[in-house]
Design a protein around this motif. Sequence first.
Motif, PDB file in Angstrom:
ATOM      1  N   TYR A 292       2.153  12.309   3.854  1.00 48.68           N
ATOM      2  CA  TYR A 292       1.111  10.950   3.275  1.00 48.68           C
ATOM      3  C   TYR A 292       0.123  10.185   3.360  1.00 48.68           C
ATOM      4  O   TYR A 292      -1.126   9.962   2.436  1.00 48.68           O
TER       5      TYR A 292
ATOM      6  N   GLN B  53      -2.820  12.754   2.413  1.00 46.39           N
ATOM      7  CA  GLN B  53      -2.439  13.213   1.341  1.00 46.39           C
ATOM      8  C   GLN B  53      -3.409  12.362   0.629  1.00 46.39           C
ATOM      9  O   GLN B  53      -4.364  12.381   0.244  1.00 46.39           O
ATOM     10  N   HIS B  54      -3.617  10.805   0.778  1.00 46.79           N
ATOM     11  CA  HIS B  54      -3.830  10.192   0.601  1.00 46.79           C
ATOM     12  C   HIS B  54      -5.349   9.616   0.901  1.00 46.79           C
ATOM     13  O   HIS B  54      -6.819   9.284  -0.166  1.00 46.79           O
TER      14      HIS B  54
ATOM     15  N   LYS C 225      -7.622  12.372  -0.755  1.00 43.91           N
ATOM     16  CA  LYS C 225      -7.367  12.200  -2.406  1.00 43.91           C
ATOM     17  C   LYS C 225      -8.545  12.015  -2.717  1.00 43.91           C
ATOM     18  O   LYS C 225      -9.539  11.198  -3.426  1.00 43.91           O
ATOM     19  N   HIS C 226      -9.196  10.145  -1.464  1.00 42.83           N
ATOM     20  CA  HIS C 226      -9.841   9.012  -2.052  1.00 42.83           C
ATOM     21  C   HIS C 226     -11.019   9.702  -1.136  1.00 42.83           C
ATOM     22  O   HIS C 226     -11.814   8.431  -0.895  1.00 42.83           O
TER      23      HIS C 226
ATOM     24  N   ALA D 290       4.747  18.888  -2.746  1.00 39.81           N
ATOM     25  CA  ALA D 290       3.350  17.973  -2.215  1.00 39.81           C
ATOM     26  C   ALA D 290       2.883  18.454  -1.098  1.00 39.81           C
ATOM     27  O   ALA D 290       1.809  17.837  -1.162  1.00 39.81           O
TER      28      ALA D 290
ATOM     29  N   MET E  68       6.072   6.467   2.141  1.00 43.86           N
ATOM     30  CA  MET E  68       5.123   6.880   1.164  1.00 43.86           C
ATOM     31  C   MET E  68       3.983   5.402   1.806  1.00 43.86           C
ATOM     32  O   MET E  68       2.866   5.754   1.322  1.00 43.86           O
ATOM     33  N   ASN E  69       4.846   3.683   0.904  1.00 38.52           N
ATOM     34  CA  ASN E  69       3.567   3.128   0.601  1.00 38.52           C
ATOM     35  C   ASN E  69       3.340   2.525   1.688  1.00 38.52           C
ATOM     36  O   ASN E  69       2.034   2.529   1.370  1.00 38.52           O
TER      37      ASN E  69
ATOM     38  N   PHE F 257      -0.079   4.829   2.827  1.00 37.83           N
ATOM     39  CA  PHE F 257      -0.764   5.032   2.253  1.00 37.83           C
ATOM     40  C   PHE F 257      -1.789   3.051   2.275  1.00 37.83           C
ATOM     41  O   PHE F 257      -2.814   4.057   2.199  1.00 37.83           O
ATOM     42  N   ASP F 258      -0.867   2.876   2.936  1.00 33.67           N
ATOM     43  CA  ASP F 258      -1.295   1.938   3.497  1.00 33.67           C
ATOM     44  C   ASP F 258      -2.515   1.605   4.668  1.00 33.67           C
ATOM     45  O   ASP F 258      -3.866   0.954   4.505  1.00 33.67           O
TER      46      ASP F 258
ATOM     47  N   GLN G  29      -5.463   3.470   3.928  1.00 31.68           N
ATOM     48  CA  GLN G  29      -7.033   2.594   2.724  1.00 31.68           C
ATOM     49  C   GLN G  29      -7.333   1.914   3.841  1.00 31.68           C
ATOM     50  O   GLN G  29      -8.676   1.642   3.990  1.00 31.68           O
TER      51      GLN G  29
ATOM     52  N   GLU H 199      -2.605   7.337 -10.104  1.00 23.83           N
ATOM     53  CA  GLU H 199      -1.202   7.619  -8.870  1.00 23.83           C
ATOM     54  C   GLU H 199      -0.012   7.363  -9.024  1.00 23.83           C
ATOM     55  O   GLU H 199       0.252   6.614  -7.941  1.00 23.83           O
TER      56      GLU H 199
ATOM     57  N   GLU I 180      10.162  15.206  -7.486  1.00 24.15           N
ATOM     58  CA  GLU I 180      10.340  15.835  -8.818  1.00 24.15           C
ATOM     59  C   GLU I 180      10.919  15.813  -9.707  1.00 24.15           C
ATOM     60  O   GLU I 180      11.579  16.956  -9.917  1.00 24.15           O
TER      61      GLU I 180
ATOM     62  N   VAL J 262       0.746  -1.996  -4.969  1.00 23.58           N
ATOM     63  CA  VAL J 262       1.531  -2.384  -3.487  1.00 23.58           C
ATOM     64  C   VAL J 262       1.745  -3.026  -2.074  1.00 23.58           C
ATOM     65  O   VAL J 262      -0.047  -2.765  -1.846  1.00 23.58           O
TER      66      VAL J 262
ATOM     67  N   ARG K 111      -0.188  -5.413   0.308  1.00 26.92           N
ATOM     68  CA  ARG K 111       0.066  -4.865   2.240  1.00 26.92           C
ATOM     69  C   ARG K 111       0.627  -5.994   3.572  1.00 26.92           C
ATOM     70  O   ARG K 111       1.599  -6.655   2.668  1.00 26.92           O
TER      71      ARG K 111
ATOM     72  N   PHE L   8       3.930  -5.072   2.604  1.00 25.03           N
ATOM     73  CA  PHE L   8       5.605  -5.404   1.883  1.00 25.03           C
ATOM     74  C   PHE L   8       6.450  -4.444   2.818  1.00 25.03           C
ATOM     75  O   PHE L   8       6.262  -4.603   4.028  1.00 25.03           O
TER      76      PHE L   8
END
Lengths: 460, 161
Positions: free
Chosen positions: A14, A17-18, A21-22, A58, A379-380, A383-384, A387, B78, B84, B147, B149, B151
Motif C-alpha cells: 500500500y 501503491q500510494h 500513484k502520486h 491489487a 492501508m490508511n 498512505f500516511d 504522504q 481514491e 473486491e 484520514v 494524521r 488516527f
Amino acid sequence: PRVCVVGSGPAGFYTAQHILKHHNGAQVDIYEKLPVPFGLVRFGVAPDHPEVKNVINAFTQTARLERCAYYGNITVGRDVTVAELRQAYHAVVLSYGAEDNRVLGIPGENLSGVYSARAFVGWYNGLPENRDLKPDLSCETALIVGHGNVALDIARILLSPLSLLRKTDITDCSLAALACSKVKRVWLVGRRGPLQVAFTIKELREMINLPGARPVLNPADFTGLENAIKDAPRPRKRLTELMIKTALEKPGEKTVEVQAAATQAVAPREWGLKFQRSPQEVLPTADGRRVRGVRMALTHLEGSGDSAKAVPTGDVEELECGLVLSSIGYRSLPLDPSVPFNTQRGIIPNSSGRVEGVPGLYCSGWVKRGPTGVIITTMNDSFDTAQSVLEDLQVGVLDVSASREGFGAVGSILRSRGVHPVSFSDWEKIDAAEVARGKAAGKPREKIVDPQEMLQLIGH
Amino acid sequence: MAASMAAASGGSVTRRLLRGAARGLSGGGGGGGGGAAAEEPEGAVVNVVFVDRTGRHVPVRGRVGDNVLHLAQRHGLELEGACEASLACSTCHVYVSTPHLDRLPAPDEREEDLLDQAPQLQENSRLGCQIVLGPELEGAHFTLPRVTRNFYVDGHVPKPH
C-alpha cells in the motif's frame, strides 16, 4: 527518485501503491525476505477467509507496474544492510511487520504441547519457518490464551468440519493433522472481562454459527452488562449484545446441525469464553514433559473500558487441557543496529512514518504502530507514511538532485554475497505451480512450504 | 418521462427495449438522442457527487445499476476495494448525504458488522460496494472519510505530551 520498501505485505504494497500513484517519476523497489510476497495476507489470514485475500490482486497490479520491482529472497539486515540501502535509494521505507510474538513469561511455557498462536497460524498457513511444528492434537481440550481475532481463527480452524477446510488453501499437512485431531473443546481465556474482548463481531458471529460446534458462555459473566453498554460506541455495543444473546440462549434454540449431532449421540464440539483468568503456570504431566493443565489466577478489574486492568484476587483455578496456544500478540523485532527501535513498545520511533532522527528513513504498518488492526488500518497508515515521503520529495527534504543507483547498486552487493533475488515473474511461476497442484484436490492452491523447493522451481 | 422511469425500474433487457421504444416515439428520455446504439450504456443517468479526501467535489454522471465503489474508481477517486466487493473489509467506506441515506435499502447484518470496523464511523456511513445507483439517488453526495494524521482504529484520541 528511487524508493526502497522493505517488506511485501499489505503495508509495503500500500505504501508503494500510494507513492507510485502520486509521483510520476518515482521508482519503487519492494524487498522481501521470503521468496514469495504478500506477508500476512498469505501467511496470516485464515484459509477459510479467501475474500480477505482478494487484496492480492491489487498488489499484483502494483508489482506489475513498470516503475515497480519486486526482489524476494533478500533478508535486509543480513544480505544487505539498511545503511547500504540508504546509500542506494533516496528514501527507504521499513514495512517489515511483526515476525515474533509476545510471551506469557510463566513457568511451563516451554513444555511440549504449548505453542504461540503465531507459530500455529504459520503452520496451517504454510509459513516455511513453522512447517515442522507438528502440533500434538491428540487431546480433547485446548486452551487458547487471548481474546482477539487470532484466537478465534485458531478455535475455528481447530473445530471446523473437515469438509469445509478441505476446500481451502490450508496446507495438506495441516489438513492431515486436523483429520486425526481429537480436540473437541476449545476454551478462549482472557484476563479481563467481556467488555475488553479484542475480537470483532464478524469473527465472533462466524464462530457462533460454526456447524457442529456449540458455544458455551456463562450467563453469570454477563449480568448487568446490558446496562453498562447502553452508551457504548456502536461496535462495542453490538459485539457485547451478541455475546449476551448467545450466553442466554437456551439449548432448544441451537442450530439444527448441533441438535442432529446431539440426537446421534455424537457430542458436538464446543468452544467457550472464560473471563478474568490470567495464566500463572502451565502444569506438567507426571513425566514432566507435556502440558496437562494451566493454573490461572482469578482477577478483578480496576478501571473500566479499554484501560481496565486485571488484578489477581488471590484465588486460583486449574483447567485441564493438553494443548495451549498463547495468542497474546505479535511483536516486531529490531532489524538492523542503525535503525532506532523502541523495545518496550515494539515499534520504530516515528512521526507520521518519518523515523525519528534518521532523515530519509520511514516506516509503515505494524512496525510503525504496533501489531494490531485489519487491512483498512494498515492501508490508511501506509498512505500516511507515503504522504510523508511525497511531502519530503516535494519540499526538498529528500535531495533528489543527486541520483541514486537503486537496485543497480544493491544487485552487485547481493551478487558478491551469493544472494539471488527472486523476481515477481519468478513468483508468478511459483504461484502457477501452487494453483496447479491445488486443482487436483479442489483447493485454490497447494502452498509450497519449502523455500528450497521454491527456488529450485524457478531454476535458482 | 414515463419511458425513462419505466426504463429505470426494469431489468437490463427491458431497459433496452423501452429506451428503443422511447426513442422511436419521442426521441427524448434518458438515453440521449441519435448516436450509435453500440455505444449506449445501460440505464438512465443518475448525477451524483463524490467528495474526495481533500474535500474536492467531483460531479459524476452515473447510470442506474452502477455500483458506487466501481463508479468512484472509474472516475479516479481514491476509494479502495481491497476485498473486491465481497463484504470482507471496510476500505470502501463512504458517508452518504442525508436525504439519500434513508432511500437506500437497510444494510444487512454483514455490512453492519464490517462498518463497526471502519475508522470514523458515522450515522451516515455505508460501504460503497453495497450501494447501487437508482433514480432516488439523483444528487447524492458520497464523501470519502478524511484520514487524519495519527488516527486510531476505534477513535481513540492520543493524549498530548
